[in-house]
Structure formats: structure tokens, C-alpha cells
Design an enzyme around this catalytic site. Structure first.
Site, PDB file in Angstrom:
ATOM      1  N   ASP A  65       0.795  -1.254  -0.065  1.00  0.00           N
ATOM      2  CA  ASP A  65      -0.004  -0.070  -0.080  1.00  0.00           C
ATOM      3  C   ASP A  65       1.046   1.125   0.109  1.00  0.00           C
ATOM      4  O   ASP A  65       2.069   1.395   0.488  1.00  0.00           O
ATOM      5  CB  ASP A  65      -0.800   0.001   1.449  1.00  0.00           C
ATOM      6  CG  ASP A  65      -2.138   1.078   1.227  1.00  0.00           C
ATOM      7  OD1 ASP A  65      -2.619   1.338   0.020  1.00  0.00           O
ATOM      8  OD2 ASP A  65      -2.160   1.780   2.158  1.00  0.00           O
ATOM      9  N   GLU A 118       0.666   5.641   0.473  1.00  0.00           N
ATOM     10  CA  GLU A 118       0.146   7.046   0.749  1.00  0.00           C
ATOM     11  C   GLU A 118       0.750   8.132  -0.170  1.00  0.00           C
ATOM     12  O   GLU A 118       2.083   7.861  -0.364  1.00  0.00           O
ATOM     13  CB  GLU A 118       0.364   7.513   2.082  1.00  0.00           C
ATOM     14  CG  GLU A 118      -0.540   6.777   2.968  1.00  0.00           C
ATOM     15  CD  GLU A 118      -1.956   6.336   2.866  1.00  0.00           C
ATOM     16  OE1 GLU A 118      -2.581   7.385   2.125  1.00  0.00           O
ATOM     17  OE2 GLU A 118      -2.650   5.329   3.221  1.00  0.00           O
ATOM     18  N   ASP A 166      -6.179  18.049   0.928  1.00  0.00           N
ATOM     19  CA  ASP A 166      -7.024  16.903   0.897  1.00  0.00           C
ATOM     20  C   ASP A 166      -6.503  15.510   1.516  1.00  0.00           C
ATOM     21  O   ASP A 166      -6.803  14.953   2.445  1.00  0.00           O
ATOM     22  CB  ASP A 166      -7.809  16.523  -0.327  1.00  0.00           C
ATOM     23  CG  ASP A 166      -9.022  17.457  -0.839  1.00  0.00           C
ATOM     24  OD1 ASP A 166      -9.359  18.256   0.112  1.00  0.00           O
ATOM     25  OD2 ASP A 166      -9.227  17.631  -1.832  1.00  0.00           O
ATOM     26  N   HIS A 221      -4.036  11.437   5.535  1.00  0.00           N
ATOM     27  CA  HIS A 221      -3.299  10.605   6.420  1.00  0.00           C
ATOM     28  C   HIS A 221      -2.423  11.599   7.242  1.00  0.00           C
ATOM     29  O   HIS A 221      -1.708  10.915   8.264  1.00  0.00           O
ATOM     30  CB  HIS A 221      -2.178   9.953   5.153  1.00  0.00           C
ATOM     31  CG  HIS A 221      -1.398  10.881   4.192  1.00  0.00           C
ATOM     32  ND1 HIS A 221      -0.775  12.048   4.566  1.00  0.00           N
ATOM     33  CD2 HIS A 221      -1.539  11.211   3.010  1.00  0.00           C
ATOM     34  CE1 HIS A 221      -0.712  12.735   3.514  1.00  0.00           C
ATOM     35  NE2 HIS A 221      -0.842  12.029   2.431  1.00  0.00           N
ATOM     36  N   HIS A 224      -5.563   7.268   7.693  1.00  0.00           N
ATOM     37  CA  HIS A 224      -4.972   6.194   6.561  1.00  0.00           C
ATOM     38  C   HIS A 224      -3.351   6.258   6.943  1.00  0.00           C
ATOM     39  O   HIS A 224      -2.795   7.196   6.989  1.00  0.00           O
ATOM     40  CB  HIS A 224      -5.085   6.824   5.189  1.00  0.00           C
ATOM     41  CG  HIS A 224      -6.541   6.627   4.642  1.00  0.00           C
ATOM     42  ND1 HIS A 224      -6.591   5.729   3.512  1.00  0.00           N
ATOM     43  CD2 HIS A 224      -7.861   6.718   5.247  1.00  0.00           C
ATOM     44  CE1 HIS A 224      -8.097   5.555   3.417  1.00  0.00           C
ATOM     45  NE2 HIS A 224      -8.546   6.157   4.259  1.00  0.00           N
ATOM     46  N   ASP A 240      -3.049  -0.086   6.807  1.00  0.00           N
ATOM     47  CA  ASP A 240      -3.694  -0.794   5.790  1.00  0.00           C
ATOM     48  C   ASP A 240      -3.263  -2.178   5.316  1.00  0.00           C
ATOM     49  O   ASP A 240      -4.122  -2.745   4.903  1.00  0.00           O
ATOM     50  CB  ASP A 240      -3.856   0.488   4.715  1.00  0.00           C
ATOM     51  CG  ASP A 240      -4.860   1.602   4.991  1.00  0.00           C
ATOM     52  OD1 ASP A 240      -5.315   1.351   6.079  1.00  0.00           O
ATOM     53  OD2 ASP A 240      -5.048   2.612   4.316  1.00  0.00           O
TER      54      ASP A 240
END
Length: 223
Positions: free
Chosen positions: A7, A9, A51, A56, A149, A154
Site C-alpha cells: 500500500d 500514501e 485533501d 493521512h 490512513h 492498511d
């Protein structure tokens, strides 16, 4: 079978303009997480959008002294080499990763090397929400650690979702192999245990793969 849950970010949603700020990878052996983890924050060399920050929480100041992608790329590629990647909404992460690799004139990650759990979920649950949050709720997976996040959090959640998606009951096992000559001792943590994995022959494993291919579309994303 060795796989890697992956994963990322990012600073925003555009793979062409935005950059990666975090990469996490958790290795799986026969669907059970091993102790091998790759995790790093990255200086994206660009601003984090408002945003993305709300998602995160990684600020420009926090990321400023982190390594750049070019400084971690070798270790990252070594970690995932020759392993099947398991990613939720793979197009998003691959878009960012391959743009980063392209900037360094490094070969991209092939989609054929990836299992997309979003596609598996959509085939099993058409017409309903299949975000990671939705799947955790559907499978009653605890998400209390996910205040914001985080690629690493995750990955841990996706490792549990993935086992459920391929119809293999989640095993919360703490496997420790201690080598003593030719003897291997395995300790199993019985907390919340739902089953035990036992060694199977290569022939039986191939039969299992054929069963998954027939009954779970894209379970292995084979060519």
C-alpha cells in the site's frame, strides 16, 4: 507461496503530478504474514495537498527529512522481487509507483504480477461498496487502529481481508520457527485461532490453485 501486501500514501490523487509519501509492504507465506516488513516514509519533493493531509496527516514538515524515492528504490525492489503483489485498487498504487520508477529509468511493475483485491471483491459483491473500510466492516475486522490512513496499518488490514476474499478462513497465528539442527519447532498462538495450516505437497497445492482459479476470479491474476 510468497506474496507481498502493498500500500502507498501520496500527496494527492494524480499520479502524473503527485508523489508517494509512504510505502508499506508485508510479506505473506501461504497467506500468513511473516516477520518481513518493508516500510518507509518518503520526501515527495513537492507539497502535500490539503485533501491528502486530511486523509493521512503527513505534513510537509514531517516529510522534509525523510529519504527520497531514489534513495529507497533498491531496497524496495529487492523486497518485492519475484513475489506476487497484493494491492487494493492496484491501478492507483501502480500508477504512482511506475511513475516514480519511470523518473529513474527503472522498469515498471507489471500488472500481471499483481492481485487486485478490489477486483476480487467486486466479483464477489457486485453493486455494493468494496472499499477497504467496507470490506473490514463486512468481515468484522477491527479497524480501531485506523484513525488516519496509514500504508502500514492498511497493509495489516488488507492481509486479513485478502484471506477472507479468497475463502480461506483467517488464521491469527503467531508462527515462530526455531532452527535446531534439522529440527523445526513451531509455536502457535491459540488466541482467536480458527484453524491450523499444515504442510501440503506441491501436487496438492497446485490442485488448490486450480480450485481458486475456477471459483474465485482473478484470485492469482495469472497471465
Amino acid at each position: 507461496m510468497i506474496e507481498v501486501i502493498l500500500d502507498t500514501e501520496t500527496t494527492g490523487l494524480s499520479a502524473d503530478k503527485d508523489r508517494i509519501v509512504e510505502i508499506a509492504c508485508i510479506e505473506l507465506s501461504n497467506h500468513i504474514p511473516t516477520k518481513n516488513i518493508f516500510h518507509t516514509f518518503i520526501n515527495p519533493e513537492t507539497k502535500v495537498s490539503a485533501d491528502a493531509f486530511s486523509v493521512h496527516g503527513y505534513s510537509d514538515e514531517f516529510l522534509l527529512n525523510k529519504p527520497k524515492f531514489k534513495e529507497i528504490v533498491k531496497n524496495f525492489l529487492d523486497f518485492i522481487k519475484d513475489k506476487k503483489l497484493v494491492i487494493h485498487n492496484a491501478d492507483f498504487d501502480l500508477g504512482f509507483l511506475n511513475n516514480e520508477l519511470r523518473r529513474l529509468n527503472v522498469k515498471p511493475i507489471l500488472k500481471s504480477d499483481v492481485v487486485d483485491t478490489l477486483q476480487i471483491a467486486r466479483s464477489k459483491f457486485p453493486g455494493v461498496g468494496n472499499s477497504l473500510d467496507a470490506l473490514c466492516k463486512r468481515y468484522k475486522i477491527n479497524v480501531e487502529a485506523r484513525e488516519k490512513h496509514s500504508a502500514l496499518v492498511d497493509c495489516h488490514l488488507l492481509s486479513k481481508v485478502y484471506i477472507e476474499l479468497i475463502d480461506k478462513k483467517e488464521l491469527t497465528l503467531d508462527l515462530e520457527l526455531s532452527n535446531k539442527g534439522d529440527n523445526h519447532q513451531m509455536r502457535l498462538n491459540n488466541e482467536n485461532r480458527q484453524g491450523i495450516i499444515v504442510p501440503i505437497s506441491p501436487e496438492k497445492f497446485e490442485e488448490y490453485k486450480k480450485f481458486l482459479k475456477k471459483n474465485v476470479p482473478n484470485a492469482f491474476a495469472l497471465d
